[in-house]
Design an enzyme around this catalytic site. Structure first.
Site, PDB file in Angstrom:
ATOM      1  N   HIS A   1      -2.784   7.081   7.047  1.00  0.00           N
ATOM      2  CA  HIS A   1      -1.841   8.030   6.438  1.00  0.00           C
ATOM      3  C   HIS A   1      -2.570   9.277   5.934  1.00  0.00           C
ATOM      4  O   HIS A   1      -2.053  10.387   6.069  1.00  0.00           O
ATOM      5  CB  HIS A   1      -1.097   7.392   5.263  1.00  0.00           C
TER       6      HIS A   1
ATOM      7  N   HIS B   1      -4.490   0.929   7.548  1.00  0.00           N
ATOM      8  CA  HIS B   1      -3.136   1.493   7.633  1.00  0.00           C
ATOM      9  C   HIS B   1      -2.985   2.671   6.666  1.00  0.00           C
ATOM     10  O   HIS B   1      -2.510   3.744   7.045  1.00  0.00           O
ATOM     11  CB  HIS B   1      -2.110   0.392   7.328  1.00  0.00           C
ATOM     12  N   GLU B   2      -3.384   2.473   5.412  1.00  0.00           N
ATOM     13  CA  GLU B   2      -3.230   3.526   4.404  1.00  0.00           C
ATOM     14  C   GLU B   2      -4.192   4.682   4.657  1.00  0.00           C
ATOM     15  O   GLU B   2      -3.834   5.850   4.473  1.00  0.00           O
ATOM     16  CB  GLU B   2      -3.400   2.964   2.987  1.00  0.00           C
TER      17      GLU B   2
ATOM     18  N   GLN C   1       2.827   9.871   1.652  1.00  0.00           N
ATOM     19  CA  GLN C   1       4.124   9.203   1.628  1.00  0.00           C
ATOM     20  C   GLN C   1       4.982   9.616   0.434  1.00  0.00           C
ATOM     21  O   GLN C   1       6.168   9.308   0.399  1.00  0.00           O
ATOM     22  CB  GLN C   1       3.949   7.686   1.637  1.00  0.00           C
TER      23      GLN C   1
ATOM     24  N   CYS D   1       6.007  -0.050   7.630  1.00  0.00           N
ATOM     25  CA  CYS D   1       5.620   1.099   6.818  1.00  0.00           C
ATOM     26  C   CYS D   1       6.814   1.530   5.979  1.00  0.00           C
ATOM     27  O   CYS D   1       7.938   1.612   6.489  1.00  0.00           O
ATOM     28  CB  CYS D   1       5.167   2.235   7.733  1.00  0.00           C
ATOM     29  N   LEU D   2       6.576   1.831   4.718  1.00  0.00           N
ATOM     30  CA  LEU D   2       7.655   2.264   3.834  1.00  0.00           C
ATOM     31  C   LEU D   2       8.280   3.578   4.310  1.00  0.00           C
ATOM     32  O   LEU D   2       9.454   3.831   4.054  1.00  0.00           O
ATOM     33  CB  LEU D   2       7.144   2.407   2.400  1.00  0.00           C
TER      34      LEU D   2
ATOM     35  N   GLY E   1       0.835  -1.183   0.000  1.00  0.00           N
ATOM     36  CA  GLY E   1       0.000   0.000   0.000  1.00  0.00           C
ATOM     37  C   GLY E   1       0.874   1.238   0.000  1.00  0.00           C
ATOM     38  O   GLY E   1       2.036   1.200   0.424  1.00  0.00           O
TER      39      GLY E   1
END
Length: 188
Positions: A145, A141-142, A51, A99-100, A46
């Site tokens: 963000h 999660h996304e 991000q 997480c990226l 995702g």
């Protein structure tokens, strides 16, 4: 085009995203294509617009790689625009998340197993859908963000103190990842 991923410490990661009009947002198709390419290059499931430095209510997910033949789980590849979680329900369950934007930190996060979400797709069509299990978790999660919330914000205080040194290292740009990261540089 593969874009740099904004690392922990970047102010945009703590901002609530703006709603967008998918029918009038300039070059939305290209932006989404870039998000897919960036996510796949970083081996993510995702990616949210904050991000990549854009405070927008936009995220993409692809859980298809986790779909196994003969298993109940059905993966999902979808673009979510202006998403709004209407309801979270079901059992709470812990699952290790990463997480990226926060490389090399993983932690068990408790989330509801089911959700109902309203969103607009890339064609401007409105949907209200129910998701469960892994799909629900990745969406949550996304979605977080786009609301300025990171998975580490869900950690209990003791666990957060345990990872604080690594968070500080990320914030200072003292880490490496297998993909391009954009670190925060203060103006002091």
């Amino acid at each position: 085009m593969i874009l740099p991923i904004y690392a922990y410490g970047q102010p945009v990661l703590k901002q609530e995203g703006e709603r967008i009009d998918p029918m009038n947002y300039p070059e939305l198709d290209q932006l989404v294509t870039n998000m897919w390419e960036t996510m796949y290059a970083a081996k993510g499931v995702g990616l949210a617009a904050p991000q990549i430095g854009l405070a927008l209510k936009l995220f993409v997910i692809d859980t298809l790689p986790y779909q196994e033949e003969g298993k109940e789980f059905r993966g999902l590849k979808q673009v979510f625009i202006n998403a709004l979680i209407l309801e979270e329900s079901g059992d709470f369950w812990d699952f290790e998340e990463g997480c990226l934007s926060i490389p090399d930190i993983r932690a068990d996060i408790e989330r509801s197993s089911d959700l109902i979400i309203e969103y607009v797709d890339i064609n401007g069509e409105k949907h209200t859908e129910t998701y469960t299990g892994l799909n629900a978790r990745v969406i949550q999660h996304e979605y977080d963000h786009t609301m300025g919330v990171l998975f580490i914000d869900h950690l209990k205080p003791l666990k957060k103190r345990m990872v604080q040194r690594r968070l500080d290292a990320i914030k200072k740009g003292q880490i490496e990842a297998d993909y391009r990261l954009k670190f925060y540089r203060s103006r002091s």
